[in-house]
Scaffold this motif. Structure first.
Motif, PDB file in Angstrom:
ATOM      1  N   ALA A  31       0.919  -1.191  -0.175  1.00 29.13           N
ATOM      2  CA  ALA A  31      -0.089  -0.099  -0.044  1.00 29.13           C
ATOM      3  C   ALA A  31       0.751   1.258  -0.040  1.00 29.13           C
ATOM      4  N   ARG A  32       0.670   2.267  -0.982  1.00 27.46           N
ATOM      5  CA  ARG A  32       1.309   3.457  -0.979  1.00 27.46           C
ATOM      6  C   ARG A  32       0.564   4.451   0.057  1.00 27.46           C
ATOM      7  N   PRO A  33       1.066   5.535   0.478  1.00 28.98           N
ATOM      8  CA  PRO A  33       0.213   6.483   1.351  1.00 28.98           C
ATOM      9  C   PRO A  33      -0.636   7.302   0.129  1.00 28.98           C
ATOM     10  N   VAL A  34      -2.049   7.535   0.732  1.00 27.01           N
ATOM     11  CA  VAL A  34      -2.666   8.305  -0.412  1.00 27.01           C
ATOM     12  C   VAL A  34      -3.105   9.723   0.297  1.00 27.01           C
ATOM     13  N   VAL A  35      -2.719  10.633  -0.616  1.00 25.66           N
ATOM     14  CA  VAL A  35      -2.672  11.920  -0.203  1.00 25.66           C
ATOM     15  C   VAL A  35      -3.934  12.779  -0.874  1.00 25.66           C
ATOM     16  N   GLY A  36      -4.858  13.462   0.103  1.00 30.45           N
ATOM     17  CA  GLY A  36      -5.842  14.199  -0.462  1.00 30.45           C
ATOM     18  C   GLY A  36      -5.542  15.642  -0.840  1.00 30.45           C
ATOM     19  N   VAL A  37      -5.974  16.123  -1.915  1.00 30.97           N
ATOM     20  CA  VAL A  37      -5.504  17.303  -2.364  1.00 30.97           C
ATOM     21  C   VAL A  37      -6.988  18.079  -2.814  1.00 30.97           C
ATOM     22  N   SER A  38      -7.406  19.362  -2.010  1.00 31.10           N
ATOM     23  CA  SER A  38      -8.422  20.273  -2.491  1.00 31.10           C
ATOM     24  C   SER A  38      -7.845  21.653  -2.945  1.00 31.10           C
ATOM     25  N   LEU A  39      -8.075  21.747  -4.337  1.00 30.54           N
ATOM     26  CA  LEU A  39      -7.483  23.142  -4.943  1.00 30.54           C
ATOM     27  C   LEU A  39      -8.633  24.092  -4.915  1.00 30.54           C
ATOM     28  N   LEU A  40      -8.131  25.537  -5.075  1.00 30.19           N
ATOM     29  CA  LEU A  40      -8.993  26.595  -5.291  1.00 30.19           C
ATOM     30  C   LEU A  40      -9.692  26.296  -6.596  1.00 30.19           C
ATOM     31  N   ALA A 112      -8.233  14.030  13.562  1.00 30.45           N
ATOM     32  CA  ALA A 112      -8.233  12.550  13.145  1.00 30.45           C
ATOM     33  C   ALA A 112      -6.855  12.040  12.940  1.00 30.45           C
ATOM     34  N   GLY A 113      -5.826  12.839  13.262  1.00 29.32           N
ATOM     35  CA  GLY A 113      -4.661  12.530  13.069  1.00 29.32           C
ATOM     36  C   GLY A 113      -3.897  12.490  11.483  1.00 29.32           C
ATOM     37  N   ILE A 114      -4.537  13.365  10.742  1.00 27.66           N
ATOM     38  CA  ILE A 114      -4.186  13.630   9.518  1.00 27.66           C
ATOM     39  C   ILE A 114      -3.643  14.921   9.307  1.00 27.66           C
ATOM     40  N   PRO A 115      -2.210  14.828   9.043  1.00 26.68           N
ATOM     41  CA  PRO A 115      -1.496  16.056   8.919  1.00 26.68           C
ATOM     42  C   PRO A 115      -1.750  17.017   7.461  1.00 26.68           C
ATOM     43  N   VAL A 116      -1.797  18.276   7.788  1.00 26.89           N
ATOM     44  CA  VAL A 116      -2.305  19.219   6.567  1.00 26.89           C
ATOM     45  C   VAL A 116      -1.257  20.023   6.071  1.00 26.89           C
ATOM     46  N   PHE A 117      -1.109  20.224   4.834  1.00 24.73           N
ATOM     47  CA  PHE A 117      -0.158  21.027   4.078  1.00 24.73           C
ATOM     48  C   PHE A 117      -1.061  22.061   3.308  1.00 24.73           C
ATOM     49  N   LEU A 279       7.712  17.565   0.500  1.00 23.26           N
ATOM     50  CA  LEU A 279       7.542  17.920   2.078  1.00 23.26           C
ATOM     51  C   LEU A 279       6.451  16.775   2.863  1.00 23.26           C
ATOM     52  N   VAL A 280       5.479  16.494   2.210  1.00 29.20           N
ATOM     53  CA  VAL A 280       4.400  15.650   2.613  1.00 29.20           C
ATOM     54  C   VAL A 280       5.141  14.132   2.748  1.00 29.20           C
ATOM     55  N   ALA A 281       5.952  13.814   1.710  1.00 24.61           N
ATOM     56  CA  ALA A 281       6.722  12.467   1.533  1.00 24.61           C
ATOM     57  C   ALA A 281       7.678  12.457   2.902  1.00 24.61           C
ATOM     58  N   ARG A 282       8.373  13.527   3.022  1.00 26.95           N
ATOM     59  CA  ARG A 282       9.372  13.577   3.900  1.00 26.95           C
ATOM     60  C   ARG A 282       8.733  13.384   5.444  1.00 26.95           C
ATOM     61  N   HIS A 283       7.650  14.142   5.714  1.00 28.17           N
ATOM     62  CA  HIS A 283       6.937  14.141   6.929  1.00 28.17           C
ATOM     63  C   HIS A 283       6.399  12.590   7.181  1.00 28.17           C
ATOM     64  N   LEU A 284       6.004  11.852   6.117  1.00 26.09           N
ATOM     65  CA  LEU A 284       5.386  10.539   6.434  1.00 26.09           C
ATOM     66  C   LEU A 284       6.494   9.475   6.525  1.00 26.09           C
ATOM     67  N   ARG A 285       7.631   9.828   5.886  1.00 23.57           N
ATOM     68  CA  ARG A 285       8.897   9.096   6.349  1.00 23.57           C
ATOM     69  C   ARG A 285       9.284   9.276   7.984  1.00 23.57           C
ATOM     70  N   GLY A 286       8.665  10.449   8.720  1.00 20.45           N
ATOM     71  CA  GLY A 286       9.216  10.770  10.075  1.00 20.45           C
ATOM     72  C   GLY A 286      10.280  11.830  10.178  1.00 20.45           C
TER      73      GLY A 286
END
Length: 308
Positions: A31-40, A112-117, A279-286
């Motif tokens: 399983a790969r991490p899934v990242v949700g993206v909401s744009l303007l 809910a424990g989801i980091p937001v960027f 940055l998301v990838a780095r954060h998810l790697r700790g």
């Protein structure tokens, strides 16, 4: 027959996996991490470039992105955020259409424990894991310097605003800060066109009537700049100059033609998109990531466009 039915079911499952659905994972693939993206929005050139860079970098980082856009509708963006929280994505990236209205949904995701960027546009009132955007304050100052130079430090100018958006707030703050150094220039108004071309045209028509001695315009993005320019040029007002923000290809063409739009502040949406996914990838790697990453801006005008 059983094997045929199983293959058909698998093909149906893949066909039903839409852009807003969680990517399918199998036991054979980790399983790969899934990242949700909401744009303007996804209709503006800036956001198309930003999205393309995010998708490309996600492949490099082994992430799956689900990208949606609210098209300037805060309620729609709130619903998108709720959906991502329910799907329990690994992280969220937002470019808010309303920097304040999105705060409760950012906080709910974090709860809910989801980091937001955030990318391009900041969240006002909630701390995100990291924010990546153009240095909009510096861009606003550069726009003011440029407009003051075009007007030889004297005249009446207008800001066509979009005050709901944090990045624009930074641009106009930088613009006004710099204009304090140019007392011969007076800002006569700050009407909003919500960053939209059609609204900018209507605003400009009204402002030409209200301020017949207007000399200059700071347009907070290129849709605004191009909308205002079309009205100014149709009115035959060669004495009014515009400085825009974004430096899209269409705006650069307008500058080359020598019309009302004389200069633009250039942003680098691909760099923003690439950086926020990194940055998301780095954060998810700790790994620890910076709270903010400013991306430089630059000036585009007739002279720079002549350079090889």
């Amino acid at each position: 027959m059983f094997k045929i039915l199983m293959v058909a079911a698998a093909m149906f499952t893949v066909a039903c996996a839409g852009k807003g659905a969680l990517p399918q994972q199998t036991a054979a693939t980790p399983a790969r991490p899934v990242v949700g993206v909401s744009l303007l929005t996804q209709s503006h050139t800036f956001y198309k470039d930003l999205e393309d860079a995010m998708q490309a970098e996600a492949k490099t980082q082994n992430l799956d992105l689900i990208i949606v856009a609210c098209e300037m509708d805060p309620a729609k963006q709130a619903s998108q955020m709720e959906d991502f929280i329910a799907q329990k994505v690994s992280a969220l990236i937002v470019a808010p259409c309303d920097s304040t209205a999105i705060v409760p949904y950012v906080q709910k995701a974090q709860g809910a424990g989801i980091p937001v960027f955030s990318a391009d546009i900041a969240v006002n009132g909630a701390r995100v894991t990291s924010h990546v955007a153009s240095d909009n304050f510096a861009g606003g100052k550069l726009a003011a310097q440029t407009l003051a130079g075009l007007l030889h430090d004297r005249g009446k100018v207008l800001i066509i605003d979009h005050p709901d958006v944090a990045s624009v707030q930074d641009r106009t703050r930088g613009f006004e800060e710099e204009m304090k150094k140019h007392p011969g220039i007076v800002v006569v108004g700050r009407p909003s066109a919500s960053g939209q071309r059609a609204k900018a045209m209507a605003v400009m028509e009204d402002m030409l009537q209200a301020h017949r001695d207007l000399n200059g315009v700071f347009a907070i993005n290129d849709d605004t700049a191009l909308g205002a320019a079309s009205v100014i040029e149709a009115a035959g007002r060669r004495d009014i100059v515009i400085v825009g923000f974004d430096a899209t290809a269409e705006a650069q063409d307008a500058i080359r033609k020598g019309g009302a739009l004389k200069a633009d502040i250039s942003q680098y949406p691909r760099r923003i998109g690439q950086t926020v996914v990194q940055l998301v990838a780095r954060h998810l790697r700790g790994e620890r990531v910076p709270a903010a990453v400013p991306v430089d801006v630059s000036l585009v005008n007739g002279d720079t466009l002549k350079q090889p």
